[in-house]
Design a protein around this motif. Structure first.
Motif, mmCIF file in Angstrom:
data_model
loop_
_atom_site.group_PDB
_atom_site.id
_atom_site.type_symbol
_atom_site.label_atom_id
_atom_site.label_comp_id
_atom_site.label_asym_id
_atom_site.label_seq_id
_atom_site.Cartn_x
_atom_site.Cartn_y
_atom_site.Cartn_z
ATOM 1 N N VAL A 108 33.067 40.154 38.636
ATOM 2 C CA VAL A 108 33.582 41.431 39.423
ATOM 3 C C VAL A 108 34.711 41.129 40.029
ATOM 4 O O VAL A 108 36.081 40.188 39.513
ATOM 5 C CB VAL A 108 33.238 41.548 40.927
ATOM 6 N N GLY A 109 36.005 41.742 39.926
ATOM 7 C CA GLY A 109 37.144 42.473 40.142
ATOM 8 C C GLY A 109 38.108 43.674 39.731
ATOM 9 O O GLY A 109 37.227 44.481 39.157
ATOM 10 N N GLU A 110 38.775 43.977 41.104
ATOM 11 C CA GLU A 110 39.344 45.580 40.603
ATOM 12 C C GLU A 110 40.604 45.483 40.800
ATOM 13 O O GLU A 110 40.919 44.495 42.120
ATOM 14 C CB GLU A 110 38.315 46.286 41.921
ATOM 15 N N ASP A 111 41.420 46.033 40.571
ATOM 16 C CA ASP A 111 43.294 46.037 40.329
ATOM 17 C C ASP A 111 42.994 47.358 41.374
ATOM 18 O O ASP A 111 43.210 48.283 41.208
ATOM 19 C CB ASP A 111 43.908 45.926 38.795
ATOM 20 N N VAL A 112 43.633 46.061 42.558
ATOM 21 C CA VAL A 112 44.333 47.278 43.250
ATOM 22 C C VAL A 112 45.892 47.623 43.624
ATOM 23 O O VAL A 112 45.800 48.234 43.805
ATOM 24 C CB VAL A 112 43.714 46.250 45.271
ATOM 25 N N ASN A 113 46.216 46.583 43.776
ATOM 26 C CA ASN A 113 48.006 46.229 44.009
ATOM 27 C C ASN A 113 48.360 44.894 42.939
ATOM 28 O O ASN A 113 47.505 44.581 42.465
ATOM 29 C CB ASN A 113 48.415 46.829 44.736
ATOM 30 N N THR A 114 50.010 44.676 43.241
ATOM 31 C CA THR A 114 50.192 43.899 42.213
ATOM 32 C C THR A 114 50.007 42.128 42.700
ATOM 33 O O THR A 114 50.575 41.629 41.957
ATOM 34 C CB THR A 114 51.866 44.242 42.203
ATOM 35 N N PHE A 130 21.572 36.752 48.500
ATOM 36 C CA PHE A 130 21.612 36.631 47.509
ATOM 37 C C PHE A 130 19.659 36.482 46.424
ATOM 38 O O PHE A 130 19.466 35.266 46.968
ATOM 39 C CB PHE A 130 22.183 35.536 47.185
ATOM 40 N N SER A 131 19.128 36.808 45.348
ATOM 41 C CA SER A 131 18.012 36.334 44.958
ATOM 42 C C SER A 131 18.574 34.629 44.450
ATOM 43 O O SER A 131 19.633 34.130 43.877
ATOM 44 C CB SER A 131 18.142 37.121 43.588
ATOM 45 N N PRO A 132 17.501 33.905 43.814
ATOM 46 C CA PRO A 132 17.464 32.748 43.509
ATOM 47 C C PRO A 132 18.260 32.394 42.000
ATOM 48 O O PRO A 132 17.722 33.820 41.361
ATOM 49 C CB PRO A 132 16.429 31.690 43.287
ATOM 50 N N GLY A 133 19.313 31.982 42.237
ATOM 51 C CA GLY A 133 19.840 32.090 40.277
ATOM 52 C C GLY A 133 21.386 32.900 40.565
ATOM 53 O O GLY A 133 22.062 33.180 39.597
ATOM 54 N N ALA A 134 21.425 34.086 41.360
ATOM 55 C CA ALA A 134 22.312 35.044 41.439
ATOM 56 C C ALA A 134 23.802 34.132 42.345
ATOM 57 O O ALA A 134 24.248 33.583 43.319
ATOM 58 C CB ALA A 134 21.952 36.245 42.722
ATOM 59 N N ILE A 135 24.759 34.748 41.077
ATOM 60 C CA ILE A 135 26.261 34.488 41.189
ATOM 61 C C ILE A 135 27.150 35.204 40.725
ATOM 62 O O ILE A 135 27.053 36.161 40.386
ATOM 63 C CB ILE A 135 26.345 33.331 40.075
ATOM 64 N N LEU A 136 27.985 35.600 42.213
ATOM 65 C CA LEU A 136 29.194 36.357 42.704
ATOM 66 C C LEU A 136 30.133 35.839 42.305
ATOM 67 O O LEU A 136 30.668 34.641 42.738
ATOM 68 C CB LEU A 136 28.824 36.772 43.678
ATOM 69 N N GLU A 137 31.536 35.857 40.971
ATOM 70 C CA GLU A 137 31.981 35.622 40.002
ATOM 71 C C GLU A 137 33.311 36.499 39.891
ATOM 72 O O GLU A 137 33.444 37.394 39.830
ATOM 73 C CB GLU A 137 31.724 34.581 39.001
ATOM 74 N N ILE A 138 34.725 35.819 40.264
ATOM 75 C CA ILE A 138 35.851 36.736 40.410
ATOM 76 C C ILE A 138 36.219 37.060 38.838
ATOM 77 O O ILE A 138 36.189 35.871 38.131
ATOM 78 C CB ILE A 138 36.836 36.972 41.432
ATOM 79 N N ASP A 139 36.891 37.499 38.378
ATOM 80 C CA ASP A 139 37.087 37.971 36.944
ATOM 81 C C ASP A 139 38.388 37.600 37.240
ATOM 82 O O ASP A 139 39.357 37.220 38.180
ATOM 83 C CB ASP A 139 37.460 39.487 36.273
ATOM 84 N N THR A 140 38.718 36.779 35.963
ATOM 85 C CA THR A 140 39.836 36.018 35.255
ATOM 86 C C THR A 140 41.130 37.005 35.802
ATOM 87 O O THR A 140 40.882 37.728 35.234
ATOM 88 C CB THR A 140 39.876 35.379 34.153
ATOM 89 N N ASN A 141 42.350 36.464 36.655
ATOM 90 C CA ASN A 141 43.129 37.339 36.826
ATOM 91 C C ASN A 141 44.235 36.696 37.720
ATOM 92 O O ASN A 141 44.659 35.918 36.949
ATOM 93 C CB ASN A 141 42.702 38.517 38.486
ATOM 94 N N ASN A 142 46.255 37.778 37.604
ATOM 95 C CA ASN A 142 46.955 36.829 38.039
ATOM 96 C C ASN A 142 47.434 36.977 39.156
ATOM 97 O O ASN A 142 48.577 37.439 39.496
ATOM 98 C CB ASN A 142 47.886 36.994 36.452
ATOM 99 N N LYS A 143 46.237 37.123 40.047
ATOM 100 C CA LYS A 143 46.806 38.012 41.474
ATOM 101 C C LYS A 143 47.526 36.973 43.327
ATOM 102 O O LYS A 143 46.556 35.547 42.284
ATOM 103 C CB LYS A 143 45.976 38.923 41.937
#
Length: 461
Positions: A108-114, A130-143
């Motif tokens: 996941v990851g959404e460009d909100v502002n600078t 979360f079901s077993p094995g569910a992972i929520l990961e932030i995408d690579t970003n520069n914020k």
């Protein structure tokens, strides 16, 4: 008649004073704490209750990945974020109290502002599972800032999954206004906007550029049975919080950018109070394990804190500031080497001047392996039945310390600490009894009215 009136007035004043004295529990504490406020071991009773979330119904929705076209193979962060959020919003609008994330890896990851990268938002009256094995990961970003999960509202549960940050791939772009690259506000779970009654349970939270979780101006927040590790700034930061419980968690390998503590209570200008940190396992945290810079009524109980092989503390396992109110009891602390403060399992820092309150700091029944404690330029401490094995207990420029039934043993590795470095005092008032140095009763001539300084301190040892 005038003399009789004065005599009766004096008798009345004596009677009032004697009645007032009956209401004060001396208990060798010297801190004016009333007896009904203390438990059978002489510690202030915990008089606050942390309210847990309660769901209004048991309606459950398992997110239909096909219907919402949600990737679960760690691809397409923009699409995943938008569609997963749409599914969560729909479930909330339809009145489902339990929303279940199926097994998979969600980027996941959404460009909100600078400066801010958005993640997923969970709204009030929701149990997000979360079901077993569910992972929520932030995408690579520069914020500078991000929240993988941001909580909006009251009565929320997050449980049973994994949240992962992007510290291994993060782009540390210099900030335009000052060129700094700390990027220390990337968080796993953000509990804020005055959220109330929040439970985070059985989560793995790691690799964040900032904190595993940030609590900002929230009430009744509970962290239980979580594993939080390898975050750059903190395990959990409390920046304004009332009735917070942190229990049965493992918090370790916090490293990367200051302060680097397992738990940091630090809300300048905000209210931090009624905080219970107990039965946790802390290890390999670079700054230290628990620091209280601003909290009132903070209980640190029954924790295990280990420096860990190869780890070097910056500050030390437990740190508090003298304008806080802290109860430290029944913890087991082990240091392998020192910090900038030496091998101090507990240190109370002071900026000097007014202590800011009239409540005592309690240090009871702790075991410090290869470490000791030090408090300075402050007042009111109740220190009892601790074991400081292989280091020293020291007070400097301190008023009203009560030191009872403690044990200090010599350092086998540092024999030069034996002289003048076991029980150490400079300009201290208070009382002491029953304290041992090895197996010998140590006579410590503290007085409630006259400051005491050891001759060897005066001699420069």
């Amino acid at each position: 008649m005038k003399n009789l009136t004065n005599y009766l007035l004096i008798l009345a004043m004596i009677f009032i004073a004697s009645c007032s004295n009956e209401d004060i529990d001396t208990n060798d504490s010297g801190n004016g704490t009333s007896s009904e406020d203390l438990d059978e071991n002489g510690l202030p009773k915990i008089i606050f209750d942390i309210q847990l979330p309660t769901m209004s119904n048991d309606q459950e929705y398992i997110i239909d990945l096909a219907r919402w076209d949600i990737p679960n193979n760690r691809t397409d962060a923009i699409k995943t974020t938008a569609n997963l959020q749409a599914a969560i919003d729909w479930a909330h609008q339809e009145g489902y109290s339990r929303v279940i994330l199926p097994t998979g890896e969600y980027l996941v990851g959404e460009d909100v502002n600078t400066i801010y990268q958005g993640g997923i938002e969970i709204y009030e009256n929701t149990e997000f599972v979360f079901s077993p094995g569910a992972i929520l990961e932030i995408d690579t970003n520069n914020k500078w800032n991000y929240c993988v999960i941001s909580l909006k509202g009251d009565n929320i549960i997050i449980r049973d999954g994994t949240i992962k940050g992007d510290r291994d791939t993060h782009v540390f772009t210099p900030r335009e206004n000052d060129g700094k690259t700390a990027h220390d506000e990337g968080h796993g779970i953000c509990v804020w906007n005055k959220s109330n009654q929040v439970l985070v349970k059985n989560m793995i939270i790691h690799n964040l550029t900032g904190d595993g979780s940030l609590v900002l101006d929230a009430n009744d927040v509970t962290f239980i049975d979580n594993t939080i590790y390898n975050n750059r700034r903190q395990g959990i930061s409390i920046v304004g919080g009332t009735r917070i419980e942190i229990k049965d968690n493992e918090i370790h390998h916090i490293n990367g950018t200051t302060p680097q503590f397992g738990v940091d209570i630090e809300g300048p200008g905000r209210i931090d109070e009624d905080i219970l940190i107990h039965k946790n396992y802390f290890h390999h945290n670079t700054g230290g394990d628990i620091v209280n810079t601003s909290g009132e009524n903070v209980y640190i109980l029954d924790n295990i804190m280990e420096q860990g092989d190869g780890n070097t503390y910056v500050d030390g396992p437990i740190v508090s500031w003298h304008k806080t109110h802290t109860i430290i009891a029944r913890n087991t602390i082990t240091m392998d080497s020192g910090s900038v403060n030496g091998r101090l399992g507990y240190i109370q820092y002071s900026s000097g001047g007014d202590k800011g309150h009239n409540r005592a700091t309690y240090v009871h029944d702790n075991v410090c392996n290869n470490c000791g404690m030090y408090m300075y330029k402050s007042a009111d401490a109740d220190v009892r039945r601790n074991k400081f094995l292989g280091y020293f207990v020291a007070f400097s420029d301190f008023k009203n310390v009560v030191l009872i039934d403690n044990l200090v043993t010599y350092s086998q590795e540092h024999p030069n600490l034996r002289f003048c470095w076991s029980y150490r005092f400079k300009e201290v008032t208070g009382s002491a009894s029953g304290n041992l140095l090895e197996d010998t009763l140590e006579e410590i001539p503290l007085s409630e009215t006259t400051t005491y300084t050891m001759q060897c301190v005066l001699d420069g040892w």
